[in-house]
Design a protein around this motif. Structure first.
Motif, mmCIF file in Angstrom:
data_model
loop_
_atom_site.group_PDB
_atom_site.id
_atom_site.type_symbol
_atom_site.label_atom_id
_atom_site.label_comp_id
_atom_site.label_asym_id
_atom_site.label_seq_id
_atom_site.Cartn_x
_atom_site.Cartn_y
_atom_site.Cartn_z
ATOM 1 N N GLU A 58 0.819 -1.536 -0.407
ATOM 2 C CA GLU A 58 -0.120 -0.305 0.532
ATOM 3 C C GLU A 58 0.606 1.187 -0.185
ATOM 4 O O GLU A 58 0.214 2.245 -0.081
ATOM 5 N N GLN A 80 -1.924 -5.789 -17.889
ATOM 6 C CA GLN A 80 -3.231 -5.375 -17.227
ATOM 7 C C GLN A 80 -3.472 -6.771 -16.683
ATOM 8 O O GLN A 80 -4.602 -6.182 -15.980
ATOM 9 N N ILE A 83 -2.449 -7.530 -13.756
ATOM 10 C CA ILE A 83 -2.627 -6.113 -12.846
ATOM 11 C C ILE A 83 -4.011 -6.320 -12.390
ATOM 12 O O ILE A 83 -4.719 -6.182 -11.084
ATOM 13 N N GLN A 87 -4.908 -6.411 -8.309
ATOM 14 C CA GLN A 87 -5.641 -5.645 -7.808
ATOM 15 C C GLN A 87 -7.512 -5.919 -7.179
ATOM 16 O O GLN A 87 -7.487 -5.427 -7.062
ATOM 17 N N GLU A 92 -5.701 -8.769 -0.037
ATOM 18 C CA GLU A 92 -5.875 -7.582 0.257
ATOM 19 C C GLU A 92 -3.829 -7.021 0.347
ATOM 20 O O GLU A 92 -3.923 -5.722 -0.518
ATOM 21 N N ARG A 95 -2.362 -6.323 -3.003
ATOM 22 C CA ARG A 95 -2.625 -4.481 -3.866
ATOM 23 C C ARG A 95 -1.426 -3.478 -3.962
ATOM 24 O O ARG A 95 -1.382 -3.363 -2.434
ATOM 25 N N PHE A 96 -1.199 -2.845 -4.629
ATOM 26 C CA PHE A 96 -0.472 -2.012 -4.803
ATOM 27 C C PHE A 96 -0.994 -0.432 -4.653
ATOM 28 O O PHE A 96 -2.310 -0.368 -5.230
ATOM 29 N N LYS A 97 -0.526 0.393 -4.376
ATOM 30 C CA LYS A 97 -1.012 2.192 -3.688
ATOM 31 C C LYS A 97 -2.169 2.081 -4.943
ATOM 32 O O LYS A 97 -3.238 2.308 -5.063
ATOM 33 N N SER A 98 -1.244 2.380 -6.582
ATOM 34 C CA SER A 98 -1.779 2.445 -8.090
ATOM 35 C C SER A 98 -0.618 2.857 -8.737
ATOM 36 O O SER A 98 0.254 2.453 -8.637
ATOM 37 N N ILE A 99 -0.847 1.877 -10.159
ATOM 38 C CA ILE A 99 -0.550 2.015 -11.023
ATOM 39 C C ILE A 99 -0.621 2.931 -12.391
ATOM 40 O O ILE A 99 -2.086 3.172 -12.499
ATOM 41 N N ILE A 100 0.245 3.324 -13.005
ATOM 42 C CA ILE A 100 -0.037 3.822 -13.358
ATOM 43 C C ILE A 100 0.746 3.317 -15.108
ATOM 44 O O ILE A 100 1.662 2.811 -15.251
ATOM 45 N N ILE A 101 0.355 3.114 -16.071
ATOM 46 C CA ILE A 101 0.667 2.433 -17.636
ATOM 47 C C ILE A 101 0.460 3.573 -18.772
ATOM 48 O O ILE A 101 0.134 4.334 -19.051
ATOM 49 N N LEU A 102 2.467 4.129 -18.798
ATOM 50 C CA LEU A 102 2.326 5.094 -20.086
ATOM 51 C C LEU A 102 2.294 4.660 -21.761
ATOM 52 O O LEU A 102 2.890 3.167 -21.422
ATOM 53 N N LEU A 143 6.381 10.670 -10.664
ATOM 54 C CA LEU A 143 6.826 11.321 -9.664
ATOM 55 C C LEU A 143 5.985 12.228 -8.765
ATOM 56 O O LEU A 143 5.809 13.857 -9.389
ATOM 57 N N GLY A 144 5.782 12.362 -7.720
ATOM 58 C CA GLY A 144 4.909 13.194 -6.958
ATOM 59 C C GLY A 144 5.297 13.769 -6.248
ATOM 60 O O GLY A 144 6.626 13.756 -5.687
#
Ligand SMILES: Nc1nc2c(ncn2[C@@H]2O[C@H](COP(=O)(O)OP(=O)(O)O)[C@@H](O)[C@H]2O)c(=O)[nH]1
Ligand SMILES: Nc1nc2c(ncn2[C@@H]2O[C@H](COP(=O)(O)OP(=O)(O)O)[C@@H](O)[C@H]2O)c(=O)[nH]1
Ligand SMILES: [Mn+2]
Ligand SMILES: [Mn+2]
Lengths: 310, 310
Positions: A58, A80, A83, A87, A92, A95-102, A143-144
């Motif tokens: 998480e 996908q 994933i 997810q 539980e 599961r990763f916090k979030s996933i971004i696919i570019l 990157l955030g």
């Protein structure tokens, strides 16, 4: 949309970069990790390995960038699928916090992902420039302000210790590289064996520096080509069976197969130069840029991760 | 959180960089703009000017980075007041898509924001390195996969044409700079007048290139200092009363007071070098890096924006 906006005024997000810690004990401090992977092919073993990571999922965001080729489409589909399984239907804790696919917007310079073809010397400059751009796009888009660490992990790295994040972070170094090996069938010994794989982790040599000095500023020095003997000290050859797992060595060039970076290094501006930077490119240029920014890259010759064997 | 996650599986975001357009007609194509502002002081006129921008505000994200000094705290409070007024109580059409405020985590190298103090030659290298890091942090933390353009706009730029985004974008150039002037009271003429302000927009000269060649690679060339006459062609002096508003000139160095950049330039890796890069730093180094990546910066000598007069 007028009404919607009235109900919910546009968000103002405040971030104090000072409150984002990057410490030798990221787990205890609940630090956010961004795992970034440029992916031309999908390897199930990569995903299995990611799933086994013992850092709290998480706190992990995954970011991928895939080429817009047929092969890239295929890899995206397979990624996908895994994933969704993890997810939506997996336990539980997986599961990763979030996933971004570019998906990339440029045509890759080479068609073949075949190992022999992609390692040819004359293909390397355009190929590595393209890889650098892919890494930068991925980094800049994901990157955030609350990211503490970035773990670069290639799609064909199929085996790492499950505690790799904690282990590398514990050194409290800005740029940290394990040694990338490859398992193979040793015909002679008739048994499974391992050999060095990534030759981009090195310490500079007078010869290499001298070669660079004589080069055109746009040319690049490459490691692992007999046409271009650099006599650099390669971390690939520095592992010792009886060595300490956590032994450190300073590095002047790094590879991207597995690479832990403090977010502030990238935030300050260290990226993967897609052009010759001190006659170095991509991950090796990144090491040089980190050094120029005051962050000394460090390698762990005895801490191993494993590359897929094609 | 277990139950919450079961109801709402962690998001997977897909982005095809290919679908994000960056065209000469951003308005028609509803392209997302990111306006980025490093801010040491808050100027009400800056905000008033932003509010007057005729580009649809729902397509604009604002990003700020402020130092963690007392002055930075004060500026953050004032900025926040104006934001709340606009986003919560102002007319619908004034509201921006989203706003991100970052606070720096490093101590700024100089205490004084006084103009004379900050322009001293010996203070420039550390100051501009710190500015470069602030710009990079802001950029890396806010640039997303669906951003088309970045408008860099300094906090003390208090007047631009309301159509500046459309106007600059219409040139379809990767890196686009208007001319930054300053209004002042002309004692002689006894009337308001204007004068060039930003000297970082220039074309290279043989003298400057020669000076750089003789420099230590860690040293930087600075523009606008009599101790260091470069004989570069300065865009600041190239504006003509009778010139075409949209006349272009290629540039080798750019300033950051107002600067429109295609997102792909930054995504490819062009950032603000906080170290000497070809003996250039920060925004001037950025211009050089863009060129190395194949993007030629372009200036508009007759298209003016105005800097605050302290
Ligand atoms: N997005 C993207 N990823 C790529 C491309 N080519 C290779 N990759 C990925 O980048 C990483 C490094 O490339 P690889 O070919 O394995 O390099 P090598 O092992 O050093 O020869 C791997 O994760 C690849 O899957 C590309 O054109 N686009
Ligand atoms: N975040 C941050 N912004 C700064 C700092 N110093 C200046 N700025 C802002 O950066 C921009 C450029 O700086 P400024 O002092 O105006 O440069 P000059 O006009 O070229 O002398 C302005 O928007 C300033 O408000 C700093 O230490 N941190
Ligand atoms: Mn590989
Ligand atoms: Mn200013």
């Amino acid at each position: 949309t007028g009404d919607k906006q009235k109900q919910k005024p546009p968000p103002v997000a405040h971030y104090n970069l000072n409150n984002v810690t990057t410490t030798p004990n990221p787990l205890e401090n609940r630090e956010n990790i961004l795992i970034l992977t440029p992916m031309a092919r999908f390897y199930p073993a990569y995903w299995d390995n990611i799933l086994r990571l013992e850092y709290p999922h998480e706190l992990i965001t995954l970011g991928f960038i895939l080429p817009k080729t047929k092969e890239g489409n295929e890899a995206t589909r397979e990624l996908q699928k895994r994933i969704t399984k993890t997810q939506k239907h997996g336990p539980e804790k997986d599961r990763f916090k979030s996933i971004i696919i570019l998906r990339e917007d440029i045509d890759p310079p080479l068609v073949s992902q075949d190992e022999k073809e992609r390692h040819k010397l004359e293909n390397q400059k355009v190929r590595r420039a393209a890889m650098a751009k892919a890494r930068n796009s991925l980094l800049y888009s994901t990157l955030g302000p609350s990211t503490s660490w970035i773990l670069w992990l290639d799609a064909d790295v199929v085996e790492t210790p499950p505690t790799i994040i904690q282990d590398l972070a514990s050194h409290d170094q800005a740029v940290m590289v394990p040694n990338c090996f490859q398992r193979y069938w040793n015909e002679e010994k008739q048994m499974m064996d391992e050999r060095p794989y990534d030759f981009n982790n090195w310490q500079d040599s007078p010869t290499a520096l001298d070669m660079a000095k004589k080069m055109n500023p746009d040319d690049i020095l490459l490691e692992g080509y007999s046409e271009m003997a650099t006599f650099r000290t390669l971390m690939a050859y520095m592992s010792r069976e009886d060595g300490r797992l956590h032994e450190e060595m300073p590095l002047d060039g790094v590879g991207g197969a597995a690479l832990l970076v403090k977010a502030d290094v990238h935030r300050d501006g260290a990226m993967f130069p897609p052009f010759a930077f001190y006659n170095l490119i991509e991950t090796e240029g990144f090491a040089k840029m980190s050094k120029r920014l005051g962050w000394q890259p460090v390698g762990l010759p005895n801490y191993k991760v494993y590359h897929y064997n094609e």
